[in-house]
Design an enzyme around this catalytic site. Structure first.
Site, short mmCIF file in Angstrom:
data_model
loop_
_atom_site.label_atom_id
_atom_site.label_comp_id
_atom_site.label_asym_id
_atom_site.label_seq_id
_atom_site.Cartn_x
_atom_site.Cartn_y
_atom_site.Cartn_z
NE ARG A 51 8.04 -3.87 2.69
CZ ARG A 51 8.99 -3.44 1.88
NH1 ARG A 51 10.06 -4.15 1.69
NH2 ARG A 51 8.89 -2.29 1.25
CB SER A 52 5.35 -0.82 7.81
OG SER A 52 5.10 -0.10 6.62
CG PHE A 56 -2.23 0.74 0.97
CD1 PHE A 56 -3.01 0.51 -0.15
CD2 PHE A 56 -2.64 1.70 1.87
CE1 PHE A 56 -4.18 1.21 -0.36
CE2 PHE A 56 -3.80 2.42 1.67
CZ PHE A 56 -4.58 2.17 0.55
N GLY A 57 1.75 1.32 -0.99
CA GLY A 57 2.53 2.54 -1.20
C GLY A 57 1.74 3.48 -2.09
NE ARG A 58 5.87 6.51 -3.87
CZ ARG A 58 7.09 6.55 -3.35
NH1 ARG A 58 7.52 7.65 -2.81
NH2 ARG A 58 7.89 5.50 -3.38
CB ILE A 59 1.46 2.25 -7.42
CG1 ILE A 59 2.63 3.07 -7.99
CG2 ILE A 59 0.61 1.69 -8.57
CD1 ILE A 59 3.66 2.26 -8.76
CG HIS A 111 6.85 -3.57 -17.91
ND1 HIS A 111 7.89 -4.18 -17.23
CD2 HIS A 111 6.51 -2.49 -17.15
CE1 HIS A 111 8.16 -3.49 -16.13
NE2 HIS A 111 7.33 -2.45 -16.07
CB ALA A 113 4.01 -5.33 -8.55
NE ARG A 114 10.19 -4.31 -11.76
CZ ARG A 114 9.61 -3.18 -12.20
NH1 ARG A 114 8.33 -3.19 -12.55
NH2 ARG A 114 10.30 -2.07 -12.30
N GLY A 170 2.70 -0.20 -17.74
CA GLY A 170 2.21 0.53 -16.56
C GLY A 170 2.38 2.05 -16.65
CD GLU A 192 8.63 -7.53 -17.72
OE1 GLU A 192 9.17 -6.53 -18.21
OE2 GLU A 192 7.81 -7.48 -16.79
C1 8YV Z 1 9.00 1.54 -15.99
C2 8YV Z 1 8.11 0.30 -13.99
O1 8YV Z 1 8.58 1.94 -17.23
O2 8YV Z 1 8.75 2.26 -12.86
C3 8YV Z 1 8.72 1.05 -12.87
O3 8YV Z 1 9.17 0.39 -11.91
O4 8YV Z 1 7.83 -0.84 -13.88
C4 8YV Z 1 7.82 0.95 -15.28
O5 8YV Z 1 6.85 1.92 -15.05
C5 8YV Z 1 10.17 0.64 -16.14
O6 8YV Z 1 10.49 -0.02 -14.99
C6 8YV Z 1 11.35 1.46 -16.60
O7 8YV Z 1 12.54 1.13 -15.98
#
Ligand code: 8YV
Length: 323
Positions: free
Chosen positions: A180-181, A156-159, A289, A241-242, A291, A271
């Protein structure tokens, strides 16, 4: 005074590249091919600053060399799990990232994936384009309602908070978070959200789960087969996220078995490789990817990198220093 030598590893928006060229002795990458590891390693001996992205791996072995000239890795992106920050710090190299400016667009994309998976939008578009749509009927491509359902947010950070705002404000969703916190009570209150103690407590409560935690070794396979099995039958998973945060094979198995209702993925463990089992999984929306991929955000990310470099080379602490 000689200008700092700066390497930009990928092609950036033109306006930002022009701004970089005004300030620094900059090497651009107009061909936009990802740099080979040997090139990045060599660059550490040639440049004062390197501006990497998620496609550049800067593991500990990169820093294990004499004659390092680089003093700052100013990452283009908020996630920096592709950089071994401890190894960089051990060689006296600062690391910065670009938070804030991409929160809205990344949350927009997470909501896009959530809606697409819930309403079978990818599948519907494929059917229509294939000329297979036979016309309206009451039972055609029935999805699941979004409004009023429960969304679980992991991280629950900024995004994560921007996602909660969309879910609550736009769709009247009930928002549960795992972080986490402890999240400040006023932040939870703003989003009408409740924090639960663990991922185990979160998953069985949710119709949708969206991941907004960092990647890297500490969160690898955070959602493994055991945890995926705790999701409600028919629930939908969203990941902007990842990729490594989810055990992709276990996720694909849950989708193929029809235990989960669908998934919306923007990121993958290897990726740009996407496992076949995900490509063939039912009701799975797969994006490459995207985002933060809006003109406004990609320019703002570049300007944020420049602000960090300006501070650093002027001897001030960069705003977004992470190591
Ligand atoms: C980026 C992202 O475009 O900011 C991040 O962590 O996943 C993407 O928005 C990408 O990581 C660029 O390095």
């Amino acid at each position: 005074m000689t200008r700092p030598r700066v390497l930009v590893t990928r092609a950036w928006p033109e306006t930002v590249e022009a701004e970089l060229a005004r300030r620094f002795d900059v090497t651009l990458n107009p061909a936009d091919a990802a740099l080979a590891p040997e090139r990045i390693r060599a660059a550490l001996g040639e440049y004062d600053a390197i501006l990497p992205t998620v496609t550049d791996r800067l593991g500990a072995e990169m820093f294990d060399r004499p004659g390092i000239r680089t003093r700052i890795l100013a990452n283009y992106g908020v996630g920096f799990a592709h950089i071994d920050t401890a190894a960089a710090a051990a060689r006296g190299i600062a690391v910065t990232n670009t938070p804030d400016v991409l929160s809205d667009c990344t949350a927009d994309l997470a909501m896009t994936l959530l809606l697409m998976a819930a309403r079978r939008a990818g599948e519907g578009e494929r059917e229509l384009r294939a000329g297979e749509w036979t016309g309206w009927r009451p039972t055609h491509m029935i999805g699941t309602k979004v409004s009023g359902k429960t969304l679980g947010i992991i991280g629950f950070g900024r995004i994560g908070q921007a996602m909660a705002a969309r879910a609550k404000g736009g769709f009247g969703m009930r928002v549960l978070v795992q972080n986490r916190s402890a999240v400040a009570p006023e932040v939870l209150e703003t989003h009408g959200a409740g924090q639960v103690a663990s991922i185990e407590a979160l998953l069985p409560e949710c119709d949708f789960v969206s991941l907004h935690c960092p990647g890297g070794a500490e969160n690898r396979n955070l959602l493994d087969a055991r945890r995926l099995a705790l999701m409600r039958p028919g629930a939908i998973l969203v990941n902007t996220a990842r990729g490594e945060v989810v055990d992709e094979a276990a996720l694909a198995a849950a989708l193929h078995a029809g235990r989960l209702g669908g998934a919306g993925l923007d990121v993958y463990a290897g990726e740009p490789r996407v496992p076949d089992a995900l490509l063939t999984a039912p009701n799975t929306v797969l994006l490459p990817h995207l985002g933060s991929a809006t003109r406004e955000t990609r320019e703002a990310m570049g300007m944020r990198v420049i602000a960090n470099l300006d501070d650093f080379f002027a001897g001030r602490p960069p705003h977004d220093r992470v190591a």
